[in-house]
Design an enzyme around this catalytic site. Structure first.
Site, short mmCIF file in Angstrom:
data_model
loop_
_atom_site.label_atom_id
_atom_site.label_comp_id
_atom_site.label_asym_id
_atom_site.label_seq_id
_atom_site.Cartn_x
_atom_site.Cartn_y
_atom_site.Cartn_z
CB ALA A 93 52.07 47.11 52.25
CB THR A 108 33.76 42.90 52.64
OG1 THR A 108 32.98 42.91 51.46
CG2 THR A 108 33.87 41.45 53.10
CG ASP A 109 29.40 45.16 50.35
OD1 ASP A 109 30.38 44.43 50.06
OD2 ASP A 109 28.90 46.00 49.56
CD GLU A 110 32.50 40.85 47.97
OE1 GLU A 110 32.66 39.64 47.73
OE2 GLU A 110 33.15 41.74 47.41
CE1 TYR A 115 37.67 38.92 50.91
CE2 TYR A 115 35.66 39.35 49.66
CZ TYR A 115 36.65 39.78 50.53
OH TYR A 115 36.63 41.06 51.01
CE LYS A 135 37.32 40.75 55.42
NZ LYS A 135 38.56 41.34 56.01
P1 TYD Z 1 35.52 42.81 41.82
O1 TYD Z 1 36.17 44.11 41.55
O2 TYD Z 1 36.35 41.58 41.73
O3 TYD Z 1 34.84 42.95 43.24
P2 TYD Z 1 33.72 42.03 43.99
O4 TYD Z 1 33.71 40.68 43.39
O5 TYD Z 1 34.25 42.02 45.34
O6 TYD Z 1 32.45 42.76 43.84
O7 TYD Z 1 34.29 42.64 40.82
C1 TYD Z 1 33.32 43.65 40.70
C2 TYD Z 1 32.34 43.20 39.65
O8 TYD Z 1 32.99 43.20 38.37
C3 TYD Z 1 31.83 41.79 39.88
O9 TYD Z 1 30.44 41.74 39.56
C4 TYD Z 1 32.61 40.95 38.88
C5 TYD Z 1 32.90 41.92 37.74
N1 TYD Z 1 34.18 41.69 37.04
C6 TYD Z 1 34.21 41.53 35.65
O10 TYD Z 1 33.17 41.59 34.96
N2 TYD Z 1 35.41 41.28 35.05
C7 TYD Z 1 36.58 41.19 35.75
O11 TYD Z 1 37.65 40.93 35.14
C8 TYD Z 1 36.55 41.40 37.17
C9 TYD Z 1 37.80 41.32 37.99
C10 TYD Z 1 35.33 41.64 37.78
#
Ligand code: TYD
Length: 340
Positions: A9, A123-125, A147, A151
């Site tokens: 979902a 995830t790659d993270e 997080y 993972k």
């Molecule tokens: P996100 O989409 O949360 O994915 P991840 O942390 O898994 O990579 O974030 C992607 C990038 O965007 C990350 O470098 C953080 C940035 N970001 C912002 O600048 N502003 C925001 O409000 C969010 C949610 C993320």
């Protein structure tokens, strides 16, 4: 194939089920999903009549056992996860519960019921951040947020169950994924729903971090390839070549919507030292199985922008939900102030 998809979902899981039903109508799909905050029945509305749906948690041993037995499940793909880094900075206990302990429950159940395959979506993270070059499946795991650590815990359990019990488990590690039905808390969907509501968007710092983006359909097809053609005990990176700085992504969204940079509010980085500077993966191992991503980033992002413009009836009830508003207030209240 009698396929159990957990977490369908949600964003990637729902797109995966759509792809499976289109690709091979003989597959019998059962979905197990707890319908937590980011999982919605409306996300599965178009295919709900074609699947069996069970509501529940992957940590619920009794329920998982019952579902595998009752429906004679042969294959399992696990998408169920808490997936938002920023939420894991506020409270990370549910992350360990679902992403680590939940995977342990699924692995034990797969062993007990002798499943032909279990695929765990990661995830790659889990690799952490990389300044130059690319992560391969052999790169060490150096997660930087609760997080990504939760993972990595799931990934390591998968590895151990293959080595110790020969449970036929495959792990895929995907890049930053974008596309339709993405819950509006990650960068692209969060910014889309704010911009479409006439609100400014919070860019962390100068937006210099680099993410490697993959369209959700390509991510889903990578998982399907790994499930059918991958070797048990192996890990496969599912990445595309689209590396972009966050500010480039935001500029693209603004230009698509005909807006200017006054809609961007640079805020102090809430992730601080835990903000990974760059992700980049080598996906040649999965490509050797015949998989190729097929969506160019700008084309895919244009379609995604259009999808959010056309599907307000999907996202509007989500952003009006009290718990959604409470998270946005708790996380962004101080930095966005009047722009909240
Ligand atoms: P996100 O989409 O949360 O994915 P991840 O942390 O898994 O990579 O974030 C992607 C990038 O965007 C990350 O470098 C953080 C940035 N970001 C912002 O600048 N502003 C925001 O409000 C969010 C949610 C993320």
């Amino acid at each position: 194939m009698k396929l159990l998809v957990t977490g369908a979902a949600g964003f990637i899981g729902s797109n995966f089920v759509r792809l499976v039903l289109d690709t091979d109508p003989t597959v019998q799909v059962t979905v197990l999903d707890a319908l937590r905050y980011s999982g919605n029945l409306s996300t599965m509305a178009d295919f709900l009549p074609r699947i069996r749906f069970v509501r529940g948690e992957i940590q619920d041993r009794g329920l998982v056992d019952q579902v595998l037995r009752e429906y004679h499940v042969t294959h399992l793909v696990n998408f169920a996860a808490e997936s938002h880094n920023d939420r894991s900075l506020l409270d990370n206990s549910s992350f360990v519960q679902t992403n680590t302990l939940g995977v342990q429950v699924l692995l034990e159940a797969a062993r007990k019921h002798g499943l032909e395959r279990i695929l765990h979506v990661s995830t790659d993270e889990v690799y952490g951040s990389i300044a130059d070059g690319e992560f391969t499946e052999e790169s060490p795991l150096k997660p930087n947020t609760p997080y990504s650590a939760s993972k990595a815990g799931g990934d390591l359990l998968c590895r151990s169950h293959w080595v110790s019990f020969q449970t036929p488990v495959i792990v895929t590690r995907g890049g930053n994924t974008y596309g339709p039905y993405h819950y509006p808390e990650k960068l692209i969907p969060f910014f889309m729903v704010r911009l479409l509501s006439g609100k400014r968007v919070p860019l962390y710092g100068e937006g210099l971090q680099v993410r490697e983006w993959i369209h959700v359909k390509d991510h889903a097809s990578g998982i399907w390839t790994a499930l059918n053609k991958g070797e048990p005990g192996q890990v496969y990176n599912v990445g595309d070549v689209n590396e972009r700085q966050n500010r480039e992504v935001v500029d693209f969204l603004l230009s698509q919507l005909g807006l200017d940079s006054t809609y961007v509010k640079k805020i102090p980085d809430p992730r601080q030292g835990a903000h990974d500077a760059r992700y980049s993966m080598n996906a040649s191992k999965l490509q050797a199985l015949g998989w190729r991503p097929s969506t160019g980033f700008e084309d895919g992002l244009e379609d995604t922008v259009k999808w959010y413009c056309d599907n307000e009836e999907w996202w509007r009830p989500i952003v009006q939900n009290e718990s959604y508003k409470a998270f946005v207030r708790a996380f962004y209240g101080r930095s966005l102030g009047d722009d909240l």
